[in-house]
Design a protein around this motif. Structure first.
Motif, PDB file in Angstrom:
ATOM      1  N   ALA A  54      32.497  36.696  42.613  1.00  0.00           N
ATOM      2  CA  ALA A  54      33.879  37.146  42.438  1.00  0.00           C
ATOM      3  C   ALA A  54      34.639  36.209  41.506  1.00  0.00           C
ATOM      4  O   ALA A  54      35.710  36.556  41.014  1.00  0.00           O
ATOM      5  N   LEU A  55      34.077  35.013  41.264  1.00  0.00           N
ATOM      6  CA  LEU A  55      34.751  34.058  40.384  1.00  0.00           C
ATOM      7  C   LEU A  55      34.236  34.160  38.948  1.00  0.00           C
ATOM      8  O   LEU A  55      34.563  33.326  38.108  1.00  0.00           O
ATOM      9  N   ASP A  56      33.397  35.164  38.695  1.00  0.00           N
ATOM     10  CA  ASP A  56      32.902  35.418  37.341  1.00  0.00           C
ATOM     11  C   ASP A  56      33.191  36.892  37.028  1.00  0.00           C
ATOM     12  O   ASP A  56      32.281  37.712  36.934  1.00  0.00           O
ATOM     13  N   PRO A  57      34.491  37.235  36.896  1.00  0.00           N
ATOM     14  CA  PRO A  57      34.873  38.651  36.806  1.00  0.00           C
ATOM     15  C   PRO A  57      34.517  39.286  35.465  1.00  0.00           C
ATOM     16  O   PRO A  57      34.582  38.640  34.424  1.00  0.00           O
ATOM     17  N   HIS A  58      34.142  40.580  35.534  1.00  0.00           N
ATOM     18  CA  HIS A  58      33.830  41.336  34.315  1.00  0.00           C
ATOM     19  C   HIS A  58      34.488  42.708  34.344  1.00  0.00           C
ATOM     20  O   HIS A  58      33.913  43.688  33.863  1.00  0.00           O
ATOM     21  N   SER A  59      35.657  42.777  34.959  1.00  0.00           N
ATOM     22  CA  SER A  59      36.431  44.020  34.944  1.00  0.00           C
ATOM     23  C   SER A  59      37.882  43.656  35.224  1.00  0.00           C
ATOM     24  O   SER A  59      38.175  42.550  35.698  1.00  0.00           O
ATOM     25  N   GLU A  60      38.779  44.611  34.941  1.00  0.00           N
ATOM     26  CA  GLU A  60      40.203  44.343  35.165  1.00  0.00           C
ATOM     27  C   GLU A  60      40.479  44.111  36.651  1.00  0.00           C
ATOM     28  O   GLU A  60      41.254  43.226  37.026  1.00  0.00           O
ATOM     29  N   GLN A  61      39.814  44.919  37.504  1.00  0.00           N
ATOM     30  CA  GLN A  61      40.023  44.772  38.949  1.00  0.00           C
ATOM     31  C   GLN A  61      39.562  43.394  39.435  1.00  0.00           C
ATOM     32  O   GLN A  61      40.260  42.725  40.204  1.00  0.00           O
TER      33      GLN A  61
END
Ligand SMILES: [Cu+2]
Length: 292
Positions: A54-61
């Motif tokens: 969750a700390l490597d996000p790849h989307s706006e959400q």
């Protein structure tokens, strides 16, 4: 002979050193902070990146969730530090020994009231600010409806994921979702048996699959790649193996794959030698694509 001396001699005869040798003296362990810190730091940092973080996000959400996480961590960490400093000050501050409470000393009463009011106001401001941020984030995280490029149904089973592509030429996959990069995708979540929880940490927050209900989640990958997900609600003996992979492909590549999946199945003779995907292992084709 004294009684104690007699007992010692008896014990020496019964317990010779050869049978119970004394342990060799060990050199005292010297703490090596550099090694300990390195190992601990590496273990902690390894959770901050990768296909399931969750700390490597790849989307706006997921970006919104990561910002919320770091904001809450920073603000609440600061509150904790200020609280601990105040507590330490109260514990170590010398009293004048007169034993009078603040209520009977006007000189102390006013500053105490001011401090109390300041703490009350700062608590209200911090909590209200975090609540507004949190509600604002939900608008991004749960935004759905118009504009979805694709709708996919995901049905939870003990212990695998059934994925159904809706619309003309619909088809099904298991434990794998392929989506086009940069396009919003709505996912309808239902379950065939018990409660499961759908969670792709790099793309979105978790959402439960509840018997008799349908939940909806929108995901939109900002970068091609493979993102691992995991059932996040204990659902039985094989819960830990209930993984799912989201493969984000370039639009043209996705359309080619989709057309191929929707086409009639080829005879088995042409498929000999291909493996069978199972929950918990990444799709071989997807991994080879992502490693290009
Ligand atoms: Cu589960």
């Amino acid at each position: 002979m004294a009684p104690d001396e007699h007992n010692n001699n008896e014990r020496d005869r019964r317990v010779p050193d050869a049978v119970f040798p004394l342990p060799p003296s060990r050199p005292e362990r010297v703490w090596a902070p550099s090694v300990d810190l390195l190992v601990t730091g590496s273990a902690l940092l390894s959770g901050c990146a990768g296909v399931q973080s969750a700390l490597d996000p790849h989307s706006e959400q997921a970006d919104t969730l990561a910002v919320l996480f770091w904001t809450f961590t920073a603000v609440l960490g600061l509150v904790w530090l200020v609280t601990m400093a105040g507590l330490l000050l109260a514990l170590t501050r010398r009293r004048d020994g007169r034993g009078e409470s603040a209520e009977v000393r006007p000189a102390v009463k006013r500053p105490m009231l001011v401090a109390f009011a300041a703490m009350l106001a700062s608590s209200a401001i911090v909590l209200s600010g975090l609540a507004v941020l949190s509600f604002g984030g939900q608008r991004t995280i749960f935004g759905s409806g118009a504009g979805a490029a694709l709708t996919i149904s995901v049905i939870g089973h003990q212990w695998w994921w059934q994925v159904r592509y809706e619309g003309d030429g619909g088809f099904e996959t298991a434990n794998e979702i392929r989506i086009p990069v940069g396009s919003p995708v709505d996912i309808k979540l239902t379950t065939a048996d018990v409660i499961h929880s759908f969670w792709i940490p790099s793309l979105a927050g978790k959402l439960d699959l509840i018997p008799g209900k349908r939940n909806e989640l929108r995901i939109e990958a900002s970068k091609p790649g493979v993102y691992r997900g995991q059932c996040a609600e204990f659902c039985g003996q094989q819960h830990a193996h209930m993984a799912i992979f989201v493969v984000a492909l370039e639009s043209r590549e996705f359309e080619r794959w989709r057309a191929d999946q929707a086409a009639p199945a080829k005879p088995m003779a042409h498929r000999r030698g291909q493996g069978v995907a199972s929950a918990g292992s990444p799709p071989p084709a997807a991994l080879s694509e992502s490693s290009r």
